[in-house]
Design an enzyme around this catalytic site. Structure first.
Site, PDB file in Angstrom:
ATOM      1  CD  GLN A  49     -16.036  93.721 -16.584  1.00 22.14           C
ATOM      2  OE1 GLN A  49     -16.814  92.970 -17.172  1.00 22.14           O
ATOM      3  NE2 GLN A  49     -15.145  94.454 -17.206  1.00 22.14           N
TER       4      GLN A  49
ATOM      5  CG  HIS B 239     -17.558  89.929 -12.300  1.00 23.08           C
ATOM      6  ND1 HIS B 239     -16.950  89.989 -13.523  1.00 23.08           N
ATOM      7  CD2 HIS B 239     -18.838  90.340 -12.507  1.00 23.08           C
ATOM      8  CE1 HIS B 239     -17.823  90.405 -14.434  1.00 23.08           C
ATOM      9  NE2 HIS B 239     -18.961  90.634 -13.844  1.00 23.08           N
TER      10      HIS B 239
ATOM     11  N   GLY C 180      -9.415  98.440 -19.939  1.00 19.85           N
ATOM     12  CA  GLY C 180      -8.982  97.049 -20.020  1.00 19.85           C
ATOM     13  C   GLY C 180     -10.089  96.020 -19.989  1.00 19.85           C
TER      14      GLY C 180
HETATM   15  N1  APR Z   1      -3.663  97.318 -21.335  1.00 19.66           N
HETATM   16  C1  APR Z   1      -4.947  97.673 -21.628  1.00 19.66           C
HETATM   17  N2  APR Z   1      -5.875  96.805 -22.075  1.00 19.66           N
HETATM   18  C2  APR Z   1      -5.474  95.529 -22.244  1.00 19.66           C
HETATM   19  C3  APR Z   1      -4.161  95.086 -21.967  1.00 19.66           C
HETATM   20  C4  APR Z   1      -3.237  96.041 -21.500  1.00 19.66           C
HETATM   21  N3  APR Z   1      -1.970  95.718 -21.210  1.00 19.66           N
HETATM   22  N4  APR Z   1      -4.088  93.755 -22.257  1.00 19.66           N
HETATM   23  C5  APR Z   1      -5.311  93.390 -22.687  1.00 19.66           C
HETATM   24  N5  APR Z   1      -6.138  94.455 -22.689  1.00 19.66           N
HETATM   25  C6  APR Z   1      -7.557  94.502 -23.070  1.00 19.66           C
HETATM   26  C7  APR Z   1      -7.878  93.640 -24.264  1.00 19.66           C
HETATM   27  O1  APR Z   1      -7.736  94.404 -25.456  1.00 19.66           O
HETATM   28  C8  APR Z   1      -9.339  93.268 -23.992  1.00 19.66           C
HETATM   29  O2  APR Z   1     -10.209  94.219 -24.573  1.00 19.66           O
HETATM   30  O3  APR Z   1      -8.284  93.960 -21.992  1.00 19.66           O
HETATM   31  C9  APR Z   1      -9.458  93.326 -22.473  1.00 19.66           C
HETATM   32  C10 APR Z   1      -9.562  91.970 -21.820  1.00 19.66           C
HETATM   33  O4  APR Z   1     -10.792  91.423 -22.215  1.00 19.66           O
HETATM   34  P1  APR Z   1     -11.280  90.054 -21.516  1.00 19.66           P
HETATM   35  O5  APR Z   1     -10.177  89.081 -21.550  1.00 19.66           O
HETATM   36  O6  APR Z   1     -12.599  89.718 -22.153  1.00 19.66           O
HETATM   37  O7  APR Z   1     -11.505  90.429 -19.988  1.00 19.66           O
HETATM   38  P2  APR Z   1     -12.721  91.222 -19.351  1.00 19.66           P
HETATM   39  O8  APR Z   1     -13.283  92.212 -20.325  1.00 19.66           O
HETATM   40  O9  APR Z   1     -12.269  91.724 -18.045  1.00 19.66           O
HETATM   41  O10 APR Z   1     -13.817  90.055 -19.123  1.00 19.66           O
HETATM   42  C11 APR Z   1     -15.005  90.430 -18.478  1.00 19.66           C
HETATM   43  O11 APR Z   1     -15.712  88.135 -18.501  1.00 19.66           O
HETATM   44  O12 APR Z   1     -15.333  85.908 -18.260  1.00 19.66           O
HETATM   45  C12 APR Z   1     -15.821  87.014 -17.613  1.00 19.66           C
HETATM   46  O13 APR Z   1     -15.871  87.242 -15.276  1.00 19.66           O
HETATM   47  C13 APR Z   1     -15.022  87.331 -16.378  1.00 19.66           C
HETATM   48  O14 APR Z   1     -14.714  89.525 -15.409  1.00 19.66           O
HETATM   49  C14 APR Z   1     -14.574  88.775 -16.600  1.00 19.66           C
HETATM   50  C15 APR Z   1     -15.517  89.263 -17.682  1.00 19.66           C
END
Ligand code: APR
Ligand code: ZN
Length: 242
Positions: free
Chosen positions: A99, A117, A183
């Site tokens: 993503q 994305h 993640g």
């Molecule tokens: N190791 C593993 N996981 C981690 C770490 C780490 N060091 N740091 C954070 N995380 C996890 C968090 O616990 C959380 O569940 O990564 C996740 C990040 O979540 P989001 O910030 O929501 O990101 P993501 O899931 O990639 O978002 C999906 O939302 O806004 C849209 O287009 C955007 O691609 C993005 C999509």
């Protein structure tokens, strides 16, 4: 990879890996919804929709220009490197979909990365539909290398737009043995539904995440911890054929 008799070895499982912002967090790139995340400082409806771009293109371009520039000062981490190692061993039996719009998987050595994305380091001309590699800024309306018009936008998928590669991803989820989510908060569709599709196809599912995600309880197994610890350990397990 198959044995002479054409049978697949136990370690030749077909794997679909989905990554989210958490896989790049330890490289210093902000996630979206964690404390201090991108959506804490910016309203996605103001910087990540086609309507926002029509309303104030420079504001949107600046949001992505800043993130594109930040790529120059970060490096892939051990999780990206482990996934590149997994691709080197499994070849086409690994389908990596992300993503993320950063290029850290590629810079770690992954060669087949499906950016559902889109990508920060690509621009899309809405006049001639050309997609070009792009590392500079887009504020200031640089001319499209293809047609010369000032119609370049970031080649990223905004809210309300259709993600890339969906048919291929669905096919990979149908053909795999194991779906692994790394993640991601599991809050944004269609990626958040991949675990349900995998389970619907009778596949094993594994989550590697720092915190519980919205879909954690759906996975057969969910491991908690930083990606730089969990991912290399998991890749070692796969490569040991355990
Ligand atoms: N190791 C593993 N996981 C981690 C770490 C780490 N060091 N740091 C954070 N995380 C996890 C968090 O616990 C959380 O569940 O990564 C996740 C990040 O979540 P989001 O910030 O929501 O990101 P993501 O899931 O990639 O978002 C999906 O939302 O806004 C849209 O287009 C955007 O691609 C993005 C999509
Ligand atoms: Zn053009």
């Amino acid at each position: 990879m198959r044995t002479a008799s054409g049978r697949r070895r136990a370690s030749d499982v077909r794997i679909v890996v989905l990554t989210g912002a958490g896989v790049s967090a330890e490289s210093g790139l902000a996630t979206f919804r964690d404390a201090g995340g991108l959506w804490e400082g910016h309203d996605p409806m103001v910087v990540a929709t086609p309507e926002a771009f029509a309303e104030d293109p420079d504001l949107v371009q600046r949001f992505y220009d800043e993130r594109r520039q930040a790529l120059a000062s970060v490096r892939p981490n051990a999780a990206h490197e482990a996934l590149a190692r997994l691709e080197a061993a499994l070849g086409r039996d690994l389908y990596l979909v992300t993503q993320n719009i950063d290029d850290l998987h590629e810079r770690a050595g992954s060669t087949r990365v499906h950016h559902m994305h889109g990508r920060l380091r690509a621009a899309w001309c809405t006049a001639c539909d050309e997609r070009v590699e792009w590392t500079q800024g887009l504020v200031g309306r640089p001319p499209c290398p293809g047609c010369g018009s000032a119609s370049l936008r970031p080649d990223v998928v905004w809210f309300g737009e259709v993600p890339y590669d969906m048919d291929a991803i669905e096919e990979a989820l149908w053909a795999c043995d194991l779906f692994v989510s790394i993640g991601t908060s599991g809050l944004v569709y269609p990626a958040a539904a991949f675990v349900h599709h995998a389970i619907g196809h009778g596949k094993r599912t594994l989550e590697l995440n720092l915190d519980a995600s919205d879909g954690s309880s759906d996975f057969h197994e969910s491991r908690r911890g930083p990606a730089t610890a969990l991912v290399p350990a998991w890749v070692d397990e796969v490569l040991a054929g355990r």
